[in-house]
Structures are given as C-alpha cells and as structure tokens.
Design an enzyme around this catalytic site. Sequence first.
Site, PDB file in Angstrom:
ATOM      1  N   GLU A 156     -25.623  35.755  27.326  1.00  0.00           N
ATOM      2  CA  GLU A 156     -24.164  35.666  27.105  1.00  0.00           C
ATOM      3  C   GLU A 156     -23.835  36.530  25.906  1.00  0.00           C
ATOM      4  O   GLU A 156     -24.413  36.343  24.828  1.00  0.00           O
ATOM      5  CB  GLU A 156     -23.715  34.230  26.815  1.00  0.00           C
ATOM      6  CG  GLU A 156     -23.680  33.347  28.043  1.00  0.00           C
ATOM      7  CD  GLU A 156     -23.127  31.952  27.751  1.00  0.00           C
ATOM      8  OE1 GLU A 156     -22.179  31.838  26.942  1.00  0.00           O
ATOM      9  OE2 GLU A 156     -23.664  30.996  28.326  1.00  0.00           O
ATOM     10  N   GLU A 201     -27.852  26.677  26.344  1.00  0.00           N
ATOM     11  CA  GLU A 201     -27.469  26.328  24.956  1.00  0.00           C
ATOM     12  C   GLU A 201     -27.852  24.891  24.592  1.00  0.00           C
ATOM     13  O   GLU A 201     -27.043  24.140  24.041  1.00  0.00           O
ATOM     14  CB  GLU A 201     -25.966  26.554  24.746  1.00  0.00           C
ATOM     15  CG  GLU A 201     -25.582  28.013  24.845  1.00  0.00           C
ATOM     16  CD  GLU A 201     -24.167  28.355  24.379  1.00  0.00           C
ATOM     17  OE1 GLU A 201     -23.347  27.436  24.165  1.00  0.00           O
ATOM     18  OE2 GLU A 201     -23.884  29.564  24.234  1.00  0.00           O
TER      19      GLU A 201
HETATM   20  O1  AHR Z   1     -19.024  31.673  28.272  1.00  0.00           O
HETATM   21  C1  AHR Z   1     -18.351  30.561  27.811  1.00  0.00           C
HETATM   22  C2  AHR Z   1     -19.252  29.505  27.187  1.00  0.00           C
HETATM   23  O2  AHR Z   1     -19.748  29.956  25.967  1.00  0.00           O
HETATM   24  C3  AHR Z   1     -20.497  29.131  27.967  1.00  0.00           C
HETATM   25  O3  AHR Z   1     -20.248  28.158  28.908  1.00  0.00           O
HETATM   26  C4  AHR Z   1     -21.389  28.598  26.906  1.00  0.00           C
HETATM   27  O4  AHR Z   1     -22.749  28.743  27.240  1.00  0.00           O
HETATM   28  C5  AHR Z   1     -20.988  29.345  25.654  1.00  0.00           C
HETATM   29  O5  AHR Z   1     -20.855  28.516  24.591  1.00  0.00           O
END
Ligand code: AHR
Length: 495
Positions: free
Chosen positions: A292, A173
């Site tokens: 994610e 990210e």
């Molecule tokens: O999964 C939780 C968090 O969400 C992760 O660390 C991050 O990449 C995202 O913002």
Amino acid sequence: MQTTLLSLHSRFPIASVDERIFGGFIEHMGRCVYEGLYDPSSKHADADGFRSDVCGALKRLGMTAIRYPGGNFASGYHWLDGVGPRDARPTVRELAWQSSEPNRFGTDEYLRLCAVMGWTPMLTVNLGTGTPEEARNWVEYCNCPGGTKYADLRVAGGNDRPYGVKLWCLGNEMDGAWQLGHVPADQYAIRAQQAAKMMKDTDKSIALVACGSCGVSIPTYMEWDRIVLEYLGDQADYVSLHRYVENRANDTADFLAVTNAVDRQIEEMDAVCRFVQARRRSRKRAYLCFDEWNVWYKNMECNGQGKFAPHLVEEVYNLEDALVVAGFLHSFLRHADCVKIANIAQVVNVIAPVLTQGDRMLIQSIFYPFEMFSRRRNGVSLRPAVEGPAYEGKTHGRTNYIDVSAVLDGQRMHVFATNRAPDAEAELAVRIADADIAALDSAELLTGPDAKAANSYENPDVIRSVEWREPAVRNGQAVAKLPPLSLAAMTFRLA
Ligand code: AHR
C-alpha cells in the site's frame, strides 16, 4: 542554471525490474468495488457488470499484481460470504469502514476481473477475525482441482478449472491498534505461521507475504518485523510495508523530498530481512512487498455510517501529488534488488488515479506518472550517479533538485527525471559510460500551471502527460531542460 549530471554504466545494474512493482489494490471500501469497478446498473457495464470505461482507463496503466479484498476490510471478511449464487449471499455489517457489504462481488468476480484485465491475483486472508483454517480453505477453493469440499464449491459455481492464485498476504496491518483482531507481534506470528503451513500444505507453489510494519511511526517498527520474520522463518517469501504521505504543512519543497524517507523505509525494512536471514543462517531472504502506498491526507472520511458504497476518502490529486507518486516509483526502481511487489492504493474512487461520478469518469494527476513509468518498465534498473544542485528539505534533509531513475532495456534506455524546483527550469545531462546515446526514441512530460493544480470534471486536462521533443542528443549524451515542477520519462536508443 547549474546542470545536473546523471552518469550510468550498463555494468552497474541494481537488478531486473520486477513488473509486479506496478501493482494496484482493490478494497471493499467506499466506492472502489461498487460503483467504481462493478456496477451492473451503469451504462458502461459490460456483460459481467464491470465498468468498461474504468477498466479501459486502468488498462492504460498496465497494472500487474492486484491486491484484494483489503486492507482493513480483509480483517473482518469471511470469503465464504462472497461465493455461491449471488442472491443467496448475505449482506453483512462491515466494521472496518462501518459500511453495509452485500457480497455481490466476491472471489469469482474478482478473479474474473483479473482475467479480463490481465492482472495477477493477490489475495489477503483474514488473520484478524478469521482462522488459519479459513485461510487454508480459501487456497483450496482457488487452487485445487475438484474432488474435495471447497474446490467442489468453486466447481459448483461453474468454474471447473483452478484459478491458480500464487500470491497470498497473511493478513493486513496486524501491527495497527485499529485493525480488527490486532495482537502483539508474537501472537500474530503464531497465527501467520499456522496459516502459512496449512496454506502451503494445500498448495506448495504459492508465495506468502507476511504482515510487516505498516508505518515508520508505529511504536513496534522494526521490532515487529524481526519477531514475525524470525518466527515465520522460510515460510515468509515477502514482508509487507505501507506508506501514505501528506503535505499538511503545505510545504511543497519538503513534500517533494519525502522520497528520501521512502528510500530510507525500504532500506530499513530490507535491513531487517537481511538481519533475520543472517541470524537464522538461512539461504532464503524475504523480499519487500510495498503493498500500500500513495499520497493521502486531504479527505479522511472513513466512516460509512452503515451505508452501501459510501463516499469515503475520495482524495483529489494535484500536480505536487503526482510528482510525489513519481518519487515512490523512482525509489522502487532504485531498490529493484529488494522491492519485488508494490501496489498503489487504490485503483478507483478511494485514494485513486481514477474517479467516477455516476456514469462520468475523471483521470487524476497521479494516473500519469504511473502510466509514464509503467510503459517503460522492462529491463534492468541502473545505479544512478547524480551530481547537481540540491536543497535542504525541512524534514527530509538534503535533496537533489532533480530526482532520477533509469532502466536499461537492451539497446534502449529509459530515464525518468523529476524537477522538484518550484519556479526554475533545471537542466539534466545524461551519459552512459560504456555506450553512446544515439537518438531520442520517445519522451513524455508531465507538468501543470502550479503545484496545487488538479483535474476536475469541468477541466479534465489541466494535468496530463504530453509528448515531449525537448531532449537533445549530442556527442553520445543527452541533454534536456525540465520545466519547474515536472516529470519527464525519456527513452533513448543506444549506439
Ligand atoms: O487503503 C486504505 C486503508 O489504509 C487500508 O484498508 C489499510 O490497510 C490502510 O490503513
């Protein structure tokens, strides 16, 4: 009741399903690693200190690629802190989640867990506060035979044979202002390109995931991806995308329609990949790594107050969340031509299908759709033609009441169907134009008393999948009546 007709044809494939779309994510966050997976003090601990009850539950999910060690955590993580004798490892102040990190679980423990579980390792290098060279050294530690500095460090720890980690993410990210070391796209692209070159020079067999846009509302959405992909060129094998969805408006119908937005995000990201490929006149296309995804909005506690293994984002999931998780999986199957890897975030305690409390463990509602799809993932995803009743979602437009995906596995065909109607049964008819459906092989149904119903330690089986005998096969077609707010996973034998 108006029937929804699903028409399929074996010659209209989307692509083979890449089993890596059934991946997971382990982050040093809250109680995911410590207490969740690794707890030598638990009565469930095995010889390695892994929780056998949690591992047993996760095994049922057949997870494939498991991303580690973050997440936001990765952008402040120095992998050398987590290798070598455990007692000599430093405890560090962890900034992403304001926690205390003792480094008792590091690279070797993670790779041992992957071996025990049959998981495919997927490591995220630190491109926030780390250097491209540190990333390259990690590749040497994991993948090179002994004889040089970092590989010898691994050998000294008792691991002679290289681990052969093939999947590496170039940061996490990096487009988000919250990220440690966040920079504009062009600067990230330079860092990522430098790391990619050295990492591939160290082991040319690895595949790299470039950091793409982490959300559709980020101001640099699409532009970030274009810049990064153009600069990285053929070094980017995949580009990442993330999505967490929510129902703050408490509008179940609209929430269940969010799958439309997931479809759209995938198609937009794929469009950038194709645009850059065409502009570069390259033979190589970057594919999508949805590394994610989940539902996340009820528990936003992200500050660990300096503690070790604090309780962070321990979201409790209900029936509607489980149906939305099914929606993500439908979408990945329907985009099997471009989505090659996906990782539900995360695996235990932190926005996860499994929770622990001391030595107790609870299976959450979202566990079941993942299990139902994962059991039936082998084969070719088929293009679904759907005709049936629909509704107008407030945010996500026109939405079929029944959401579907289908996978053809030789003479067996798997059909997944979600009934989004809150209080009405919905009939689904399935036909495959160039074959007869001969019989029902097996089917499972997930439903519950209402959209907000959830499992708890006191009532752990409110939401769970059960064997389902309802689908009937007649004249080469299948028909099933889906209860309101339900997910069905059906396997048919073809004649
Ligand atoms: O999964 C939780 C968090 O969400 C992760 O660390 C991050 O990449 C995202 O913002």
